[in-house]
Design a protein around this motif. Structure first.
Motif, short mmCIF file in Angstrom:
data_model
loop_
_atom_site.label_atom_id
_atom_site.label_comp_id
_atom_site.label_asym_id
_atom_site.label_seq_id
_atom_site.Cartn_x
_atom_site.Cartn_y
_atom_site.Cartn_z
N PRO A 83 0.75 -1.46 0.04
CA PRO A 83 0.00 0.09 0.04
C PRO A 83 0.77 1.33 -0.15
O PRO A 83 2.00 1.08 0.34
CB PRO A 83 -0.89 -0.31 1.04
N TYR A 84 0.20 2.28 -0.63
CA TYR A 84 1.23 3.53 -0.71
C TYR A 84 1.04 4.31 0.67
O TYR A 84 -0.05 4.39 1.35
CB TYR A 84 0.72 4.49 -1.65
N LYS A 85 2.15 4.67 1.18
CA LYS A 85 2.40 5.59 2.43
C LYS A 85 3.44 6.64 2.18
O LYS A 85 4.53 6.14 1.58
CB LYS A 85 2.61 4.92 3.74
N LYS A 86 3.53 7.63 2.51
CA LYS A 86 4.50 8.52 2.31
C LYS A 86 5.62 8.22 3.24
O LYS A 86 6.93 8.18 2.59
CB LYS A 86 4.11 9.97 2.70
N ASN A 87 5.31 7.49 4.32
CA ASN A 87 6.62 7.09 5.21
C ASN A 87 6.71 5.80 4.84
O ASN A 87 5.73 4.93 5.21
CB ASN A 87 6.36 7.58 6.66
N LYS A 133 -0.57 -6.82 1.41
CA LYS A 133 0.29 -6.62 -0.09
C LYS A 133 -0.41 -7.28 -1.23
O LYS A 133 -1.26 -8.05 -0.98
CB LYS A 133 1.50 -7.32 0.41
N LYS A 134 -0.02 -6.89 -2.53
CA LYS A 134 -0.49 -7.26 -3.50
C LYS A 134 0.72 -8.10 -4.36
O LYS A 134 1.63 -7.74 -4.15
CB LYS A 134 -0.95 -6.18 -4.50
N ILE A 135 0.39 -9.18 -4.79
CA ILE A 135 1.32 -9.87 -5.50
C ILE A 135 0.98 -9.93 -7.01
O ILE A 135 -0.13 -10.56 -7.22
CB ILE A 135 1.66 -11.30 -4.94
N TYR A 136 1.91 -9.58 -7.93
CA TYR A 136 1.56 -9.66 -9.29
C TYR A 136 2.55 -10.87 -9.92
O TYR A 136 3.93 -10.65 -9.29
CB TYR A 136 1.97 -8.40 -10.06
N ALA A 163 -4.99 -7.76 -17.50
CA ALA A 163 -4.76 -6.41 -17.87
C ALA A 163 -4.09 -5.47 -16.96
O ALA A 163 -3.11 -4.93 -17.05
CB ALA A 163 -6.06 -5.77 -18.48
N GLU A 164 -4.44 -5.82 -15.70
CA GLU A 164 -3.74 -4.87 -14.56
C GLU A 164 -2.73 -5.40 -14.15
O GLU A 164 -1.55 -4.64 -14.00
CB GLU A 164 -4.91 -5.19 -13.22
N TYR A 213 3.07 0.96 -5.99
CA TYR A 213 2.19 0.87 -4.69
C TYR A 213 0.63 0.71 -5.29
O TYR A 213 0.53 0.74 -6.40
CB TYR A 213 2.33 2.00 -3.61
N PHE A 214 -0.18 0.57 -4.25
CA PHE A 214 -1.50 0.51 -4.57
C PHE A 214 -2.20 1.45 -3.43
O PHE A 214 -1.71 1.58 -2.59
CB PHE A 214 -2.26 -0.70 -4.56
N TRP A 215 -3.31 2.10 -3.58
CA TRP A 215 -4.03 2.73 -2.77
C TRP A 215 -5.32 2.25 -2.16
O TRP A 215 -5.98 1.68 -3.05
CB TRP A 215 -4.35 4.05 -3.49
#
Length: 146
Positions: A1-5, A14-17, A45-46, A69-71
């Motif tokens: 996930p996206y976090k500034k820190n 988590k996401k796994i591709y 496609a993603e 990351y992802f939101w």
């Protein structure tokens, strides 16, 4: 996930591709008939978009660690690309028709983070929403970048 820190990401979900969609399909025995399923096709496609985004980030900032990351809040934005401390949210909606609710979270992320723009990956649509700073483009066109 996206976090500034980045230290706060820790044990968050988590996401796994799978890095190679063709290899994924071969290992799982995915047939041409399976790929015609719109849900599976959207996931593939993603995955292709995610893999390409990593290469794009490497071409832009090849001396940096290549991560995306992802939101995740109420809804999800598939890919967050961070370049020079600016985030570019990317949503993959590989469908013929895009519904307004499909882009609500993307618009929200663009606005909250003062992103220069967001990208909506589609099957066919090519347009720019100046009010919300959303570029809609076909996935095939996105894949021609870099």
């Amino acid at each position: 996930p996206y976090k500034k820190n980045k230290l706060k990401i820790g044990n968050d979900i988590k996401k796994i591709y799978v890095g190679d969609v063709g290899m994924r399909n071969a290992v799982l025995g995915t047939t041409e008939q399976d790929i015609r399923d719109p849900v599976l096709l959207g996931r593939l496609a993603e995955t292709v978009a995610q893999d390409h985004t990593l290469r794009l980030k490497f071409c832009i900032e090849n001396d940096k660690k290549c991560e995306t990351y992802f939101w995740k809040s109420n809804r999800e934005v598939d890919i967050i690309l961070e370049i020079d401390k600016k985030i570019i949210p990317i949503e993959s909606k590989y469908a013929e028709q895009i519904k307004s609710e499909d882009v609500q979270e993307l618009k929200k992320v663009v606005a909250e983070n003062k992103s220069p723009f967001g990208i909506l990956l589609t099957k066919k649509s090519l347009q720019y929403d100046d009010e919300n700073k959303i570029i809609s483009m076909p996935l095939w066109l996105y894949l021609l970048m870099c």
